[in-house]
Design an enzyme around this catalytic site. Structure first.
Site, PDB file in Angstrom:
ATOM      1  N   CYS A 120       0.834  -1.211   0.000  1.00  0.00           N
ATOM      2  CA  CYS A 120       0.000   0.000   0.000  1.00  0.00           C
ATOM      3  C   CYS A 120       0.865   1.256   0.000  1.00  0.00           C
ATOM      4  O   CYS A 120       0.633   2.181  -0.782  1.00  0.00           O
ATOM      5  CB  CYS A 120      -0.929  -0.038   1.213  1.00  0.00           C
ATOM      6  SG  CYS A 120      -2.052   1.362   1.322  1.00  0.00           S
ATOM      7  N   CYS A 205      -2.722   3.336  10.109  1.00  0.00           N
ATOM      8  CA  CYS A 205      -1.339   2.949  10.420  1.00  0.00           C
ATOM      9  C   CYS A 205      -0.679   3.865  11.446  1.00  0.00           C
ATOM     10  O   CYS A 205       0.540   3.843  11.605  1.00  0.00           O
ATOM     11  CB  CYS A 205      -0.505   2.949   9.144  1.00  0.00           C
ATOM     12  SG  CYS A 205      -1.203   1.943   7.833  1.00  0.00           S
ATOM     13  N   CYS A 228       7.828   4.499   5.334  1.00  0.00           N
ATOM     14  CA  CYS A 228       6.931   4.183   4.214  1.00  0.00           C
ATOM     15  C   CYS A 228       7.706   3.925   2.928  1.00  0.00           C
ATOM     16  O   CYS A 228       7.175   3.362   1.978  1.00  0.00           O
ATOM     17  CB  CYS A 228       5.939   5.307   3.999  1.00  0.00           C
ATOM     18  SG  CYS A 228       6.714   6.889   3.639  1.00  0.00           S
TER      19      CYS A 228
HETATM   20  S1  SF4 Z   1       0.643   4.482   5.800  1.00  0.00           S
HETATM   21 FE1  SF4 Z   1      -0.957   5.011   4.281  1.00  0.00          FE
HETATM   22  S2  SF4 Z   1      -0.066   4.391   2.348  1.00  0.00           S
HETATM   23 FE2  SF4 Z   1       1.092   3.317   3.955  1.00  0.00          FE
HETATM   24  S3  SF4 Z   1       0.031   1.346   4.326  1.00  0.00           S
HETATM   25 FE3  SF4 Z   1      -0.866   2.796   5.738  1.00  0.00          FE
HETATM   26  S4  SF4 Z   1      -2.674   3.559   4.627  1.00  0.00           S
HETATM   27 FE4  SF4 Z   1      -1.332   2.675   3.090  1.00  0.00          FE
END
Ligand code: SF4
Length: 232
Positions: A120, A205, A228
């Site tokens: 993601c 998250c 990320c």
């Molecule tokens: S931080 Fe945002 S982009 Fe990364 S996995 Fe979580 S929802 Fe998805």
């Protein structure tokens, strides 16, 4: 926070900058003010430069728009931001009349529930920034060494994994220096900062962090994931 005034060395133009030169510039920037670093970056890269804004606060936006009110500000809309983060975008837009560019993944792209968090982030953050950077030579980011262990050795200037020059004008600022700048300049701060979220990402998250804990420990808490992929 450095306050030394500095002059720009015009002989160091973007296309000729080698990694050795970038290292030397980065070293020199340790004593430059953030404003001067932003000024050099704008003078060197012109419109092939943007600011990547997370909207946890608007310190870098405040600094950059004081140098160039029309500088391009890029916000990656993952589709999973907290309402408070989107509110911060709107407030910043209203206050600074930003040259704002909001970038999103294609609607058909999966999400963390189908791709997992690595997939993601790769699809909704990294690939989207890659697309933006394909037309840039440099970007400014508010990354700081004090944010977390994995960022402790970050250079002020470096070449990122795309080959684009990454400039972190406040890399050497402490938390106290950031807070002082926010107070002195009445900077817009994401309201979540005052609700136990010192590091703010997407809502699925990001968890609250207790006083004294690593500020980034609320990001992908308990998963082992700490970044990320935008910076590493
Ligand atoms: S931080 Fe945002 S982009 Fe990364 S996995 Fe979580 S929802 Fe998805």
């Amino acid at each position: 926070m450095q306050t030394t005034s500095a002059t720009v060395d015009a002989s160091l133009s973007a296309p000729r900058l080698t990694d050795v030169e970038l290292d030397a510039i980065s070293e020199r920037f340790e004593t430059w003010s953030a404003t001067d670093i932003v000024g050099w970056t704008i003078e060197t890269f012109g419109s092939r430069l943007c600011v990547a804004a997370s909207m946890a606060d608007t310190v870098l936006i405040d600094i950059a728009t004081k140098v160039d009110p029309d500088i391009e500000i890029v916000f990656l809309d993952t589709g999973f931001h907290f309402p408070e983060t989107l509110l911060t975008v709107r407030k910043a837009q209203q206050r600074y009349q930003l040259n704002l560019r909001v970038e999103r993944a294609k609607p058909t792209v999966g999400d963390l529930f189908t791709l997992g968090t690595e997939g993601c982030c790769a699809a909704r953050k990294v690939a989207v920034l890659d697309r933006v950077m394909a037309e840039k030579d440099a970007w400014l980011t508010g990354l700081r060494r004090a944010e977390t262990e994995s960022r402790a050795n970050s250079a002020i200037v470096s070449r990122d994994k795309r080959g684009v020059v990454k400039v972190c004008p406040i890399a050497n600022w402490s938390d106290d220096e950031v807070n002082a700048y926010i107070l002195e300049n009445d900077v817009i701060v994401n309201p979540l900062q005052h609700q136990g979220y010192p590091s703010i990402g997407c809502w699925p998250c990001t968890s609250k962090v207790a006083q004294g804990e690593d500020p980034r420990s609320g990001r992908w808490a308990g998963s082992g994931k700490t970044e990320c992929g935008l910076h590493l």
